[in-house]
Design a protein around this motif. Structure first.
Motif, PDB file in Angstrom:
ATOM      1  N   PHE A 412      13.996 -41.344  -6.626  1.00  0.00           N
ATOM      2  CA  PHE A 412      12.880 -40.620  -6.017  1.00  0.00           C
ATOM      3  C   PHE A 412      13.044 -40.557  -4.491  1.00  0.00           C
ATOM      4  CE2 PHE A 412      11.453 -42.118 -10.102  1.00  0.00           C
ATOM      5  CZ  PHE A 412      10.799 -41.018 -10.619  1.00  0.00           C
ATOM      6  N   LEU A 413      13.631 -41.595  -3.916  1.00  0.00           N
ATOM      7  CA  LEU A 413      13.938 -41.554  -2.481  1.00  0.00           C
ATOM      8  C   LEU A 413      14.916 -40.426  -2.175  1.00  0.00           C
ATOM      9  CD1 LEU A 413      14.363 -45.257  -1.239  1.00  0.00           C
ATOM     10  CD2 LEU A 413      12.805 -43.532  -0.344  1.00  0.00           C
ATOM     11  N   LEU A 414      15.913 -40.241  -3.046  1.00  0.00           N
ATOM     12  CA  LEU A 414      16.894 -39.170  -2.845  1.00  0.00           C
ATOM     13  C   LEU A 414      16.221 -37.796  -2.901  1.00  0.00           C
ATOM     14  CD1 LEU A 414      19.885 -40.546  -4.964  1.00  0.00           C
ATOM     15  CD2 LEU A 414      19.616 -40.588  -2.477  1.00  0.00           C
ATOM     16  N   LEU A 415      15.263 -37.629  -3.807  1.00  0.00           N
ATOM     17  CA  LEU A 415      14.521 -36.359  -3.878  1.00  0.00           C
ATOM     18  C   LEU A 415      13.707 -36.138  -2.600  1.00  0.00           C
ATOM     19  CD1 LEU A 415      13.259 -36.469  -7.585  1.00  0.00           C
ATOM     20  CD2 LEU A 415      15.086 -35.055  -6.648  1.00  0.00           C
ATOM     21  N   GLU A 416      13.122 -37.195  -2.063  1.00  0.00           N
ATOM     22  CA  GLU A 416      12.359 -37.070  -0.820  1.00  0.00           C
ATOM     23  C   GLU A 416      13.266 -36.700   0.348  1.00  0.00           C
ATOM     24  OE1 GLU A 416      10.430 -40.842  -0.625  1.00  0.00           O
ATOM     25  OE2 GLU A 416       8.717 -40.211  -1.847  1.00  0.00           O
ATOM     26  N   PHE A 417      14.469 -37.273   0.372  1.00  0.00           N
ATOM     27  CA  PHE A 417      15.434 -36.901   1.414  1.00  0.00           C
ATOM     28  C   PHE A 417      15.835 -35.431   1.278  1.00  0.00           C
ATOM     29  CE2 PHE A 417      16.343 -41.484   2.130  1.00  0.00           C
ATOM     30  CZ  PHE A 417      16.313 -41.475   3.516  1.00  0.00           C
ATOM     31  N   ALA A 418      15.915 -34.940   0.043  1.00  0.00           N
ATOM     32  CA  ALA A 418      16.252 -33.529  -0.177  1.00  0.00           C
ATOM     33  C   ALA A 418      15.174 -32.617   0.419  1.00  0.00           C
ATOM     34  CB  ALA A 418      16.420 -33.257  -1.670  1.00  0.00           C
ATOM     35  N   VAL A 419      13.899 -32.979   0.218  1.00  0.00           N
ATOM     36  CA  VAL A 419      12.800 -32.199   0.796  1.00  0.00           C
ATOM     37  C   VAL A 419      12.844 -32.283   2.317  1.00  0.00           C
ATOM     38  CG1 VAL A 419      10.296 -31.993   0.966  1.00  0.00           C
ATOM     39  CG2 VAL A 419      11.356 -32.461  -1.243  1.00  0.00           C
ATOM     40  N   LEU A 420      13.123 -33.468   2.849  1.00  0.00           N
ATOM     41  CA  LEU A 420      13.227 -33.627   4.300  1.00  0.00           C
ATOM     42  C   LEU A 420      14.319 -32.715   4.857  1.00  0.00           C
ATOM     43  CD1 LEU A 420      12.353 -35.207   6.866  1.00  0.00           C
ATOM     44  CD2 LEU A 420      14.138 -36.871   6.315  1.00  0.00           C
ATOM     45  N   GLY A 421      15.469 -32.658   4.171  1.00  0.00           N
ATOM     46  CA  GLY A 421      16.551 -31.785   4.620  1.00  0.00           C
ATOM     47  C   GLY A 421      16.171 -30.315   4.563  1.00  0.00           C
ATOM     48  N   LEU A 422      15.455 -29.924   3.518  1.00  0.00           N
ATOM     49  CA  LEU A 422      15.013 -28.531   3.391  1.00  0.00           C
ATOM     50  C   LEU A 422      14.093 -28.143   4.542  1.00  0.00           C
ATOM     51  CD1 LEU A 422      14.727 -25.882   1.738  1.00  0.00           C
ATOM     52  CD2 LEU A 422      12.801 -26.963   0.553  1.00  0.00           C
ATOM     53  N   ILE A 423      13.114 -28.989   4.834  1.00  0.00           N
ATOM     54  CA  ILE A 423      12.171 -28.698   5.929  1.00  0.00           C
ATOM     55  C   ILE A 423      12.901 -28.691   7.269  1.00  0.00           C
ATOM     56  CG2 ILE A 423      10.031 -29.416   7.061  1.00  0.00           C
ATOM     57  CD1 ILE A 423       9.708 -28.544   4.141  1.00  0.00           C
ATOM     58  N   LEU A 424      13.888 -29.590   7.409  1.00  0.00           N
ATOM     59  CA  LEU A 424      14.613 -29.691   8.676  1.00  0.00           C
ATOM     60  C   LEU A 424      15.390 -28.423   8.980  1.00  0.00           C
ATOM     61  CD1 LEU A 424      15.573 -31.473  11.068  1.00  0.00           C
ATOM     62  CD2 LEU A 424      17.393 -32.315   9.574  1.00  0.00           C
ATOM     63  N   PHE A 425      16.067 -27.871   7.971  1.00  0.00           N
ATOM     64  CA  PHE A 425      16.924 -26.706   8.208  1.00  0.00           C
ATOM     65  C   PHE A 425      16.257 -25.374   7.850  1.00  0.00           C
ATOM     66  CE2 PHE A 425      19.915 -30.272   7.672  1.00  0.00           C
ATOM     67  CZ  PHE A 425      20.587 -30.167   8.885  1.00  0.00           C
ATOM     68  N   GLN A 426      15.076 -25.435   7.243  1.00  0.00           N
ATOM     69  CA  GLN A 426      14.296 -24.228   6.960  1.00  0.00           C
ATOM     70  C   GLN A 426      12.860 -24.435   7.470  1.00  0.00           C
ATOM     71  OE1 GLN A 426      15.425 -21.363   5.750  1.00  0.00           O
ATOM     72  NE2 GLN A 426      17.498 -22.145   5.474  1.00  0.00           N
ATOM     73  N   PRO A 427      12.641 -24.382   8.776  1.00  0.00           N
ATOM     74  CA  PRO A 427      11.316 -24.661   9.338  1.00  0.00           C
ATOM     75  C   PRO A 427      10.221 -23.748   8.800  1.00  0.00           C
ATOM     76  CG  PRO A 427      12.981 -24.591  11.066  1.00  0.00           C
ATOM     77  CD  PRO A 427      13.639 -24.107   9.825  1.00  0.00           C
ATOM     78  N   GLY A 428      10.610 -22.543   8.385  1.00  0.00           N
ATOM     79  CA  GLY A 428       9.624 -21.612   7.858  1.00  0.00           C
ATOM     80  C   GLY A 428       8.921 -22.114   6.613  1.00  0.00           C
ATOM     81  N   THR A 429       9.502 -23.115   5.949  1.00  0.00           N
ATOM     82  CA  THR A 429       8.894 -23.682   4.746  1.00  0.00           C
ATOM     83  C   THR A 429       7.514 -24.256   5.032  1.00  0.00           C
ATOM     84  OG1 THR A 429      11.138 -24.302   4.059  1.00  0.00           O
ATOM     85  CG2 THR A 429       9.308 -25.227   2.785  1.00  0.00           C
ATOM     86  N   VAL A 430       7.331 -24.825   6.216  1.00  0.00           N
ATOM     87  CA  VAL A 430       6.030 -25.411   6.544  1.00  0.00           C
ATOM     88  C   VAL A 430       5.190 -24.529   7.472  1.00  0.00           C
ATOM     89  CG1 VAL A 430       6.830 -27.777   6.244  1.00  0.00           C
ATOM     90  CG2 VAL A 430       6.997 -26.719   8.487  1.00  0.00           C
ATOM     91  N   SER A 431       5.850 -23.619   8.206  1.00  0.00           N
ATOM     92  CA  SER A 431       5.101 -22.842   9.197  1.00  0.00           C
ATOM     93  C   SER A 431       4.401 -21.621   8.610  1.00  0.00           C
ATOM     94  CB  SER A 431       6.043 -22.394  10.325  1.00  0.00           C
ATOM     95  OG  SER A 431       7.061 -21.549   9.824  1.00  0.00           O
ATOM     96  N   TRP A 432       4.847 -21.149   7.432  1.00  0.00           N
ATOM     97  CA  TRP A 432       4.306 -19.885   6.930  1.00  0.00           C
ATOM     98  C   TRP A 432       2.832 -20.008   6.545  1.00  0.00           C
ATOM     99  CZ3 TRP A 432       2.187 -19.166   2.094  1.00  0.00           C
ATOM    100  CH2 TRP A 432       2.425 -20.152   1.141  1.00  0.00           C
ATOM    101  N   LEU A 433       2.422 -21.181   6.032  1.00  0.00           N
ATOM    102  CA  LEU A 433       1.034 -21.315   5.580  1.00  0.00           C
ATOM    103  C   LEU A 433       0.055 -21.302   6.762  1.00  0.00           C
ATOM    104  CD1 LEU A 433      -0.730 -21.489   3.121  1.00  0.00           C
ATOM    105  CD2 LEU A 433      -0.424 -23.975   3.097  1.00  0.00           C
ATOM    106  N   PRO A 434       0.268 -22.128   7.806  1.00  0.00           N
ATOM    107  CA  PRO A 434      -0.623 -22.020   8.984  1.00  0.00           C
ATOM    108  C   PRO A 434      -0.588 -20.637   9.622  1.00  0.00           C
ATOM    109  CG  PRO A 434       0.627 -24.073   9.060  1.00  0.00           C
ATOM    110  CD  PRO A 434       1.200 -23.259   7.948  1.00  0.00           C
ATOM    111  N   ASP A 435       0.621 -20.022   9.672  1.00  0.00           N
ATOM    112  CA  ASP A 435       0.741 -18.674  10.258  1.00  0.00           C
ATOM    113  C   ASP A 435      -0.044 -17.660   9.430  1.00  0.00           C
ATOM    114  OD1 ASP A 435       2.320 -19.683  12.222  1.00  0.00           O
ATOM    115  OD2 ASP A 435       4.220 -19.036  11.322  1.00  0.00           O
ATOM    116  N   LEU A 436       0.009 -17.790   8.110  1.00  0.00           N
ATOM    117  CA  LEU A 436      -0.709 -16.883   7.223  1.00  0.00           C
ATOM    118  C   LEU A 436      -2.209 -16.975   7.455  1.00  0.00           C
ATOM    119  CD1 LEU A 436      -0.615 -14.921   4.783  1.00  0.00           C
ATOM    120  CD2 LEU A 436      -0.794 -16.934   3.306  1.00  0.00           C
TER     121      LEU A 436
END
Length: 438
Positions: A412-436
């Motif tokens: 489960f730690l490895l899955l969390e690191f995968a999400v961290l990597g996704l957010i790190l290299f794809q910032p739009g993953t978290v910014s689109w909702l506040p922007d919307l």
């Protein structure tokens, strides 16, 4: 030795030594602040300034959501509404492989959206579901892991007490931070569910099927509408009011408490005893957090007055390093510290240095705040001293070796690191909702 190097060495070194000696976080920072004020802020005048700073910090309106969110979770816990919602989810998915592990993830995610407390989330699941899993022959890897992993999701899904604390200490928009953290929180829950189902399909022996009472379709679905959907209304009140811009985080937290009280009264579980316990636990937690925030503000001021913050920022910005590498370095420091320290101490130690650097190099503070929350969540279950690891050992109804807990949480730690990597290299993953919403 330049004064700013002496200040960093003294302040950080003293805090780390006191923490390793077992001194509580608040008193560690308070003691170091007194020494720092005497040395760097001008003796007795510095102590006076420290007291004034603590008083102004304690009066910040932005801190009000923290005790209100905690009170919401305590009311859910003490009245038994949280347990009933978990039982309802269990009835619904009675035929799914790894049923109780999935209940842990779904129930923990629902409870996260109602309480905002990582410790309460893990404690409830550990006390209620873990004994059932072991009695039915579940392996440790599929029983302990989901409980620990979903415990940290409460840090990401609103209402998040630590999210509000991070926003307050970092002086970034609490509203945007809470909304931006929803996507990675939900993404983690989905990945956890997928992993559990896949593991149970590949190796059914790790989560043996068991035949409970035969339930009709209506008996399985009705409890969801009775005990889960109404409570999700509390989440809708809190997050929806922020979504639509009709309430600040403080006002939405107050509306959430009111909605929780209405729900408890409607279920006829609102008692004087439950309210006394809820308020008592909330006061204990709130007093601790308030003292922590007060000492954190003074700690940051001393570092700034000594020139340490400015010097560190100028050194970093003058180095030929990309902003992404700087963020990766800061996240690595957080995860490393998480092996030995609790999350609040980590925020207090790192934010006075990290945030000026983030602002100077032009990094989006909301994006960095979400990354920091994920890193803090990962550190909750990072061996050897992750806080939830010891919590799981303490709430389990039977002896658990730490080695067993470490191995169970690793996938489960490895899955969390995968999400961290996704957010790190794809910032739009978290910014689109506040922007919307804007």
């Amino acid at each position: 030795m330049p004064e700013w190097i002496f200040a960093i060495s003294l302040m950080f070194g003293s805090v780390l030594v006191l923490l390793m000696l077992g001194v509580p976080v608040v008193f560690s920072f308070l003691a170091v602040n007194i020494v720092g004020a005497l040395i760097f802020l001008g003796g007795d005048m510095g102590l006076t300034q420290m007291v004034r700073s603590m008083r102004s910090t304690a009066g910040q309106y932005s801190l009000v959501p923290i005790p209100l969110f905690v009170l919401m979770g305590e009311i859910m816990l003490q009245t038994g509404m949280a347990q009933k919602s978990i039982d309802a989810i269990d009835r619904l998915i009675s035929k799914v492989p790894g049923r109780l592990s999935i209940v842990a993830v779904l129930g923990g995610t629902v409870f996260s959206s109602l309480s905002g407390s990582t410790l309460a989330n893990a404690a409830v699941l550990g006390r209620t579901l873990f004994p059932q899993m072991k009695d039915r022959g579940y392996s440790s890897s599929i029983s302990i892991g989901p409980i620990l992993a979903v415990g940290g999701i409460a840090m990401l899904i609103p209402p998040s007490g630590l999210g509000v604390l991070l926003g307050s200490l970092a002086r970034i928009s609490i509203n945007d931070l809470l909304i931006a953290a929803i996507v990675p929180g939900v993404l983690m829950a989905v990945l956890f569910l997928g992993y559990i189902v896949l593991r149970c399909l590949i190796d059914p022996e790790i989560a043996p099927r068991y035949d409970g009472p035969v339930l009709t379709l209506s008996e399985r679905i009705l409890p969801i509408f009775t005990h889960v959907v109404p409570l999700l209304g509390v989440f809708v009140v809190v997050v929806g009011s922020m979504f639509m811009g009709i309430a600040t985080p403080t006002e939405s937290a107050a509306l959430g408490v009111l909605a929780t009280l209405v729900a408890a009264a409607a279920y006829r579980v609102l008692s004087i005893k439950a309210m006394i316990l809820s308020v008592s636990e909330t006061l204990k937690f709130s007093a601790m957090i308030l003292l922590i925030i007060c000492t954190s503000g003074t700690f940051s001021q001393i570092l700034a007055f000594s020139g340490a913050t400015q010097e560190m920022s100028s050194i970093v910005t003058s180095a030929d390093v990309s902003s992404t590498m700087l963020v990766i370095l800061m996240l690595a420091i957080l995860i490393f510290l998480g092996c030995f320290m609790d999350q609040v101490s980590m925020m207090m130690l790192t934010l006075p240095i990290f945030m000026p650097i983030v602002i100077t190099v032009g990094v989006d503070p909301i994006w960095f705040g979400v990354l920091m929350l994920i890193a803090l969540e990962i550190s909750l279950t990072t061996p050897p001293f992750g806080l939830l690891l010891f919590l799981m050992q303490s709430v389990a109804d039977r002896p658990l070796a730490m080695k067993t807990i470490y191995w169970a949480v690793t996938p489960f730690l490895l899955l969390e690191f995968a999400v961290l990597g996704l957010i790190l290299f794809q910032p739009g993953t978290v910014s689109w909702l506040p922007d919307l919403i804007r």
